[in-house]
Design a protein around this motif. Structure first.
Motif, short mmCIF file in Angstrom:
data_model
loop_
_atom_site.label_atom_id
_atom_site.label_comp_id
_atom_site.label_asym_id
_atom_site.label_seq_id
_atom_site.Cartn_x
_atom_site.Cartn_y
_atom_site.Cartn_z
N THR A 1 29.22 -48.26 -32.34
CA THR A 1 28.90 -47.66 -31.16
C THR A 1 29.85 -46.33 -31.33
OG1 THR A 1 28.55 -49.71 -29.88
CG2 THR A 1 29.26 -47.30 -28.20
N ASP A 2 31.25 -46.20 -31.61
CA ASP A 2 31.41 -44.90 -31.74
C ASP A 2 31.19 -43.67 -32.74
OD1 ASP A 2 33.93 -46.54 -29.70
OD2 ASP A 2 35.03 -47.00 -30.92
N ASP A 3 30.46 -44.68 -33.72
CA ASP A 3 30.14 -43.73 -34.64
C ASP A 3 28.88 -43.27 -33.90
OD1 ASP A 3 31.87 -44.13 -36.38
OD2 ASP A 3 30.35 -45.12 -37.16
N LEU A 4 28.20 -43.60 -33.27
CA LEU A 4 27.34 -42.84 -32.77
C LEU A 4 27.66 -41.68 -31.99
CD1 LEU A 4 24.81 -46.05 -32.61
CD2 LEU A 4 24.42 -43.60 -34.06
N LEU A 5 28.59 -42.06 -30.88
CA LEU A 5 29.25 -40.73 -29.60
C LEU A 5 29.66 -40.36 -29.82
CD1 LEU A 5 30.30 -44.71 -27.06
CD2 LEU A 5 27.93 -42.53 -26.95
N TYR B 1 18.62 -46.42 -29.35
CA TYR B 1 18.07 -47.01 -31.00
C TYR B 1 19.02 -47.27 -31.90
CZ TYR B 1 12.94 -48.13 -30.24
OH TYR B 1 11.91 -48.78 -29.77
N PRO B 2 19.44 -46.31 -31.88
CA PRO B 2 20.09 -46.75 -33.35
C PRO B 2 21.68 -47.94 -33.69
CG PRO B 2 20.87 -44.67 -32.44
CD PRO B 2 19.93 -45.37 -31.72
N LEU B 3 21.71 -48.42 -32.71
CA LEU B 3 22.77 -48.97 -31.93
C LEU B 3 21.85 -50.50 -32.17
CD1 LEU B 3 25.84 -50.07 -31.89
CD2 LEU B 3 25.86 -49.76 -29.32
#
Length: 420
Positions: free
Chosen positions: A139-143, A163-165
């Motif tokens: 989650t943190d990587d995507l944010l 979508y990617p999470l």
């Protein structure tokens, strides 16, 4: 309440699928819910089916073993194979159809128990708790990446976060290598939004899954694919090769698409209800309760998979004949004023009496969603960290300009542009 001759006459002249279902499904199912306990309509291909949209009726049908998911379970072949027929209308090759229609979700009785028992441990509450650090990490990587992916200050939260999470989390759990995840994300997205090219998408996905199984057999790990391979190799009668591949496909697809769209729908709901958003920001401890209410209010799955009456069934409030096709309108049940006070109001502090979940977004009965605990955890983590990271989060376009799709029994956004 038996169906009388007048009702049966109405059955023979059942109307076609209301156009409103495609444009405003919640209103459509509300209309059907208040018409009768079970409403007859005709599918796209003209076959008769019944829609049950009241909370008590939906729970009753989904929990009754006399209703089967597989039309072949109906004695005498009296049930129409609606899902198979739909695949044929799309032009899908016959050899590919079983990978979508002979799944855990389409099995009944002992066969369903056999298949579900193999994968249930992977989705236990204990296993999900152990996954929390990995969910938080992804989650943190995507944010972190969202600002770089924004165009003119707006980022598509559906494409770059919602979508990617789930595909990353379920892929890691199942055993899809990180290097393969972009391809899986592309394939599952096409299965969801580009069904005209179903065959073009499904064939390479199936081929890749067989290859993945071969790789995992040579180099097993601590993942679902390796567990299924061990079960297959220890007892060849327990799981066939095709069942193994079909199981992997169904777990990834089901564990990704619905969760992705639920996260997006939830963010949309909060951004369009500023009072609820402000309350959640002020009291982040409400997130688990908010997720339950959001599942009720804007869960993406509108209807259950088709059920087929395996015998004549009298439920008291209505009756069905053997072979009748019945679908449960989860949306109608979740907005039923018989069960929920002021059901159209989003209230993240809503309280329910009794044990368990009152909403039916995960279904009920033997086919209750296998990944419910994982979906809840992903949504709780996604909302908590998103709202904390971006306190100024807002829609980048007016809410009325957002485009919605009602496809394959789901209500989903095409895009979710936000300003961070």
């Amino acid at each position: 309440m038996k169906r009388d001759s007048e009702e049966m006459a109405g059955k023979r002249s059942a109307p076609n699928v209301p156009p409103l279902i495609a444009t405003d499904p919640h209103a459509a199912y509300e209309h059907l819910r208040e018409q009768a306990p079970a409403c007859p309509i005709r599918s796209v291909e003209g076959s008769l089916m019944w829609i049950v949209a009241r909370h008590g009726g939906v729970r009753s049908v989904l929990g009754d073993a006399r209703f089967a998911n597989n039309p072949a379970s109906v004695p005498g072949g009296r049930a129409p194979a609606l899902q198979v027929n739909a695949m044929r209308r799309m032009g899908l090759d016959e050899e590919l159809i079983p990978y979508l229609t002979d799944t855990l979700l389409d099995s009944d009785g002992k066969e369903h128990t056999r298949l579900r028992r193999l994968v249930t441990p992977a989705f236990s509450a204990r296993r999900v708790r152990a996954l929390v650090p990995r969910i938080e990490h992804h989650t943190d990587d995507l944010l972190d990446a969202l600002p770089r992916l924004a165009t003119d200050g707006a980022a598509d939260l559906l494409e770059h976060f919602a979508y990617p999470l789930p595909i990353t989390v379920i892929g890691e759990l199942v055993g899809v290598p990180a290097a393969d995840l972009p391809a899986w994300l592309r394939w599952t997205h096409d299965l969801s939004f580009n069904q005209e090219a179903l065959g073009e998408t499904l064939r390479p996905l199936i081929d890749h899954t067989y290859d993945l199984v071969r790789r995992r057999r040579a180099d097993p790990g601590e993942d679902v694919i390796s567990d299924l391979i061990r079960a297959r190799d220890a007892d060849g009668d327990r799981l066939s090769d095709r069942e193994l591949v079909t199981m992997v496909l169904s777990l990834v697809i089901a564990g990704h698409d619905t969760t992705a769209n639920f996260i997006a729908n939830s963010v949309w709901a909060l951004l369009t209800h500023p009072d609820q958003l402000a309350l959640l920001r002020a009291e982040p401890g409400l997130v688990p309760q908010a997720v339950q209410e959001l599942l009720r209010w804007c869960g993406p799955v509108l209807v259950s998979r088709m059920r087929y009456a395996t015998t004549d069934v009298d439920l008291g409030w209505t009756s069905f004949q053997a072979g009748d096709a019945v679908t449960a309108a989860l949306s109608g049940a979740n907005h039923d004023p018989r069960e929920f006070a002021d059901p159209g109001r989003l209230d993240i502090t809503r309280q329910h009496t009794g044990r368990g979940e009152v909403h039916l977004s995960f279904g009920a009965g033997p086919h209750f969603c296998l990944g419910a605990a994982l979906a809840r955890q992903e949504a709780e983590t996604a909302l908590t960290r998103l709202l904390s990271r971006y306190p100024g989060l807002a829609l980048a376009v007016p809410a009325e300009e957002l485009q919605w799709h009602a496809v394959s029994g789901m209500r989903k956004l095409a895009r979710l542009p936000v300003r961070l």
